[in-house]
Design a protein around this motif. Structure first.
Motif, PDB file in Angstrom:
ATOM      1  N   GLN A 120      89.973   9.647 -43.207  1.00  0.00           N
ATOM      2  CA  GLN A 120      90.619   9.818 -44.507  1.00  0.00           C
ATOM      3  C   GLN A 120      89.590  10.202 -45.570  1.00  0.00           C
ATOM      4  N   TRP A 121      88.404   9.612 -45.498  1.00  0.00           N
ATOM      5  CA  TRP A 121      87.355   9.910 -46.487  1.00  0.00           C
ATOM      6  C   TRP A 121      86.787  11.309 -46.273  1.00  0.00           C
ATOM      7  N   GLU A 122      86.590  11.693 -45.021  1.00  0.00           N
ATOM      8  CA  GLU A 122      86.078  13.042 -44.739  1.00  0.00           C
ATOM      9  C   GLU A 122      87.070  14.092 -45.242  1.00  0.00           C
ATOM     10  N   THR A 123      88.348  13.845 -45.009  1.00  0.00           N
ATOM     11  CA  THR A 123      89.373  14.780 -45.464  1.00  0.00           C
ATOM     12  C   THR A 123      89.388  14.863 -46.987  1.00  0.00           C
ATOM     13  N   LEU A 124      89.282  13.716 -47.649  1.00  0.00           N
ATOM     14  CA  LEU A 124      89.233  13.709 -49.113  1.00  0.00           C
ATOM     15  C   LEU A 124      88.037  14.526 -49.602  1.00  0.00           C
ATOM     16  N   ALA A 125      86.896  14.326 -48.988  1.00  0.00           N
ATOM     17  CA  ALA A 125      85.696  15.081 -49.379  1.00  0.00           C
ATOM     18  C   ALA A 125      85.891  16.583 -49.144  1.00  0.00           C
ATOM     19  N   ASP A 126      86.544  16.924 -48.032  1.00  0.00           N
ATOM     20  CA  ASP A 126      86.793  18.338 -47.727  1.00  0.00           C
ATOM     21  C   ASP A 126      87.556  19.043 -48.844  1.00  0.00           C
ATOM     22  N   PHE A 127      88.422  18.308 -49.526  1.00  0.00           N
ATOM     23  CA  PHE A 127      89.262  18.908 -50.564  1.00  0.00           C
ATOM     24  C   PHE A 127      88.798  18.594 -51.984  1.00  0.00           C
ATOM     25  N   THR A 128      87.632  17.978 -52.100  1.00  0.00           N
ATOM     26  CA  THR A 128      87.084  17.669 -53.421  1.00  0.00           C
ATOM     27  C   THR A 128      86.370  18.904 -53.948  1.00  0.00           C
ATOM     28  N   GLU A 129      86.785  19.357 -55.112  1.00  0.00           N
ATOM     29  CA  GLU A 129      86.292  20.625 -55.630  1.00  0.00           C
ATOM     30  C   GLU A 129      84.897  20.532 -56.229  1.00  0.00           C
ATOM     31  N   GLU A 130      84.542  19.404 -56.828  1.00  0.00           N
ATOM     32  CA  GLU A 130      83.202  19.219 -57.389  1.00  0.00           C
ATOM     33  C   GLU A 130      82.246  18.859 -56.252  1.00  0.00           C
ATOM     34  N   LEU A 131      81.250  19.685 -56.021  1.00  0.00           N
ATOM     35  CA  LEU A 131      80.372  19.511 -54.867  1.00  0.00           C
ATOM     36  C   LEU A 131      79.609  18.192 -54.897  1.00  0.00           C
ATOM     37  N   ASP A 132      79.088  17.807 -56.059  1.00  0.00           N
ATOM     38  CA  ASP A 132      78.361  16.543 -56.148  1.00  0.00           C
ATOM     39  C   ASP A 132      79.266  15.359 -55.822  1.00  0.00           C
ATOM     40  N   GLU A 133      80.500  15.411 -56.304  1.00  0.00           N
ATOM     41  CA  GLU A 133      81.466  14.357 -56.021  1.00  0.00           C
ATOM     42  C   GLU A 133      81.829  14.350 -54.528  1.00  0.00           C
ATOM     43  N   ALA A 134      81.969  15.526 -53.955  1.00  0.00           N
ATOM     44  CA  ALA A 134      82.275  15.627 -52.526  1.00  0.00           C
ATOM     45  C   ALA A 134      81.157  14.990 -51.693  1.00  0.00           C
ATOM     46  N   LEU A 135      79.912  15.208 -52.093  1.00  0.00           N
ATOM     47  CA  LEU A 135      78.782  14.607 -51.365  1.00  0.00           C
ATOM     48  C   LEU A 135      78.846  13.080 -51.390  1.00  0.00           C
ATOM     49  N   VAL A 136      79.227  12.511 -52.519  1.00  0.00           N
ATOM     50  CA  VAL A 136      79.346  11.052 -52.630  1.00  0.00           C
ATOM     51  C   VAL A 136      80.429  10.548 -51.674  1.00  0.00           C
ATOM     52  N   ILE A 137      81.540  11.271 -51.606  1.00  0.00           N
ATOM     53  CA  ILE A 137      82.641  10.863 -50.722  1.00  0.00           C
ATOM     54  C   ILE A 137      82.236  11.054 -49.264  1.00  0.00           C
ATOM     55  N   TYR A 138      81.552  12.158 -48.947  1.00  0.00           N
ATOM     56  CA  TYR A 138      81.056  12.347 -47.575  1.00  0.00           C
ATOM     57  C   TYR A 138      80.112  11.214 -47.188  1.00  0.00           C
ATOM     58  N   GLN A 139      79.276  10.775 -48.117  1.00  0.00           N
ATOM     59  CA  GLN A 139      78.344   9.681 -47.823  1.00  0.00           C
ATOM     60  C   GLN A 139      79.122   8.419 -47.465  1.00  0.00           C
ATOM     61  N   LYS A 140      80.180   8.150 -48.193  1.00  0.00           N
ATOM     62  CA  LYS A 140      81.026   6.992 -47.906  1.00  0.00           C
ATOM     63  C   LYS A 140      81.650   7.147 -46.510  1.00  0.00           C
TER      64      LYS A 140
END
Length: 140
Positions: free
Chosen positions: A53-73
């Motif tokens: 669920q977190w990887e998918t959320l990161a995949d669709f996060t438009e702000e790259l820095d924010e996506a990296l934080v979610i990918y880390q989680k």
């Protein structure tokens, strides 16, 4: 093991997010993104919490820095359950974003970790993508 109901919900939302994006329907995309984000936060630190669920959320996060934080989680959750498939794919996705952001050293570290995790998976295409990007970034 991911809860089947959650997996199906995440999968359907991902398809709908792709469709909204392809149709340039930002309003629908934003609403669907919030639905996915809600699934993640509602399940966080429960027995239903899963890196998918977190990887998918990161995949669709438009702000790259924010996506990296979610990918880390997502990566931390994958490491916790020792899922080599998720560890590999998440670290690779992080590396791709890091290259885009000019964070080459961090990308190389993630690719090296992804390569180690990928030794235990069957996805040959992902293994090749990891290898190729790592070679590209470390070629002198």
């Amino acid at each position: 093991m991911v809860n089947t109901k959650i997996y199906k919900s995440v999968y359907i939302l991902a398809e709908e997010l792709l469709e909204a994006n392809n149709r340039h329907n930002q309003e629908a995309f934003d609403a669907l993104y919030i639905d996915l984000q809600t699934i993640c936060t509602d399940n966080e630190n429960t027995d239903k919490d899963h890196p998918v669920q977190w990887e998918t959320l990161a995949d669709f996060t438009e702000e790259l820095d924010e996506a990296l934080v979610i990918y880390q989680k997502a990566l931390e959750k994958a490491i916790k359950i020792n899922s080599k498939d998720f560890m590999s794919s998440i670290a690779f996705s992080m590396a791709v974003l890091q290259v885009e952001l000019g964070q080459i050293e961090a990308a190389v570290v993630n690719l090296q970790n992804a390569k180690i995790s990928a030794n235990k998976i069957e996805d040959k295409e992902l293994k090749n993508e990891i290898h190729d990007l790592l070679v590209e970034l470390t070629a002198e």
